[in-house]
Scaffold this motif. Structure first.
Motif, PDB file in Angstrom:
ATOM      1  N   GLU A 108       0.854  -1.190   0.000  1.00  0.00           N
ATOM      2  CA  GLU A 108       0.000   0.000   0.000  1.00  0.00           C
ATOM      3  C   GLU A 108       0.889   1.238   0.000  1.00  0.00           C
ATOM      4  O   GLU A 108       1.845   1.315   0.778  1.00  0.00           O
ATOM      5  CB  GLU A 108      -0.909   0.030   1.228  1.00  0.00           C
ATOM      6  CG  GLU A 108      -1.959  -1.041   1.245  1.00  0.00           C
ATOM      7  CD  GLU A 108      -2.890  -0.948   2.450  1.00  0.00           C
ATOM      8  OE1 GLU A 108      -2.744  -0.014   3.279  1.00  0.00           O
ATOM      9  OE2 GLU A 108      -3.754  -1.820   2.552  1.00  0.00           O
TER      10      GLU A 108
ATOM     11  N   THR B 182       0.499   5.523  -0.039  1.00  0.00           N
ATOM     12  CA  THR B 182      -0.348   6.706   0.030  1.00  0.00           C
ATOM     13  C   THR B 182       0.557   7.934   0.046  1.00  0.00           C
ATOM     14  O   THR B 182       1.763   7.831   0.265  1.00  0.00           O
ATOM     15  CB  THR B 182      -1.234   6.696   1.298  1.00  0.00           C
ATOM     16  OG1 THR B 182      -0.380   6.626   2.451  1.00  0.00           O
ATOM     17  CG2 THR B 182      -2.189   5.519   1.296  1.00  0.00           C
TER      18      THR B 182
ATOM     19  N   LYS C  92      -2.598   0.254  -4.292  1.00  0.00           N
ATOM     20  CA  LYS C  92      -2.572  -1.020  -3.576  1.00  0.00           C
ATOM     21  C   LYS C  92      -2.344  -2.134  -4.594  1.00  0.00           C
ATOM     22  O   LYS C  92      -2.934  -2.120  -5.672  1.00  0.00           O
ATOM     23  CB  LYS C  92      -3.894  -1.237  -2.852  1.00  0.00           C
ATOM     24  CG  LYS C  92      -3.941  -2.492  -1.995  1.00  0.00           C
ATOM     25  CD  LYS C  92      -5.326  -2.729  -1.412  1.00  0.00           C
ATOM     26  CE  LYS C  92      -5.543  -1.893  -0.181  1.00  0.00           C
ATOM     27  NZ  LYS C  92      -6.756  -2.297   0.563  1.00  0.00           N
TER      28      LYS C  92
END
Length: 136
Positions: free
Chosen positions: A44, A46, A78
């Motif tokens: 993941e 971000t 992701k």
């Protein structure tokens, strides 16, 4: 008498060698099993202003994994991949932005975060690398 002692010593040496080879053989069998076993991780990423993301995608050899890349990823990003054996999980987001960039990466295995890192700044390269859960 000397012949009896020599026979006993040889017998002990042969028995020790057999046990040693047996232990070695078991270790090799365990490594072979671990190398053939697969595991799944989710990467993941971000943040903002991330230019690219490189990650181990499952190809290549255990100690020489093939790296895959995504340019201008849509965030949050992701990706779930299947890795093999002792291959480490790794993801590296890269950003170069005059206004500054921010990034956070995570490696997740079976719901547990194995590694998490954050970085920010003008030129930012952060990365997460985690040991294969098969080895530990």
């Amino acid at each position: 008498m000397n012949r009896t002692i020599r026979a006993a010593v040889c017998s002990v040496a042969v028995t020790g060698l057999a046990f040693g080879l047996s232990s070695c053989s078991e270790a090799v069998d365990q490594v072979d099993k671990a190398v053939d076993e697969t595991y799944e991780v989710t990467y993941e990423v971000t943040g903002k202003n991330i230019d690219s993301i490189e990650f181990h995608g499952g190809g290549g050899k255990a100690m020489e994994p093939k790296t895959e890349s995504v340019s201008k990823p849509k965030l949050p990003w992701k990706k779930t991949v299947t890795l093999r054996g002792i291959m480490p999980a790794a993801v590296m987001p890269v950003a170069a932005d005059p206004e500054g960039a921010q990034l956070t990466c995570k490696i997740i295995h079976k719901g547990k975060v194995l590694e998490e890192q954050s970085a920010d700044g003008l030129v930012t390269a952060g990365g997460c690398t985690a040991e294969s859960p098969i080895t530990g």
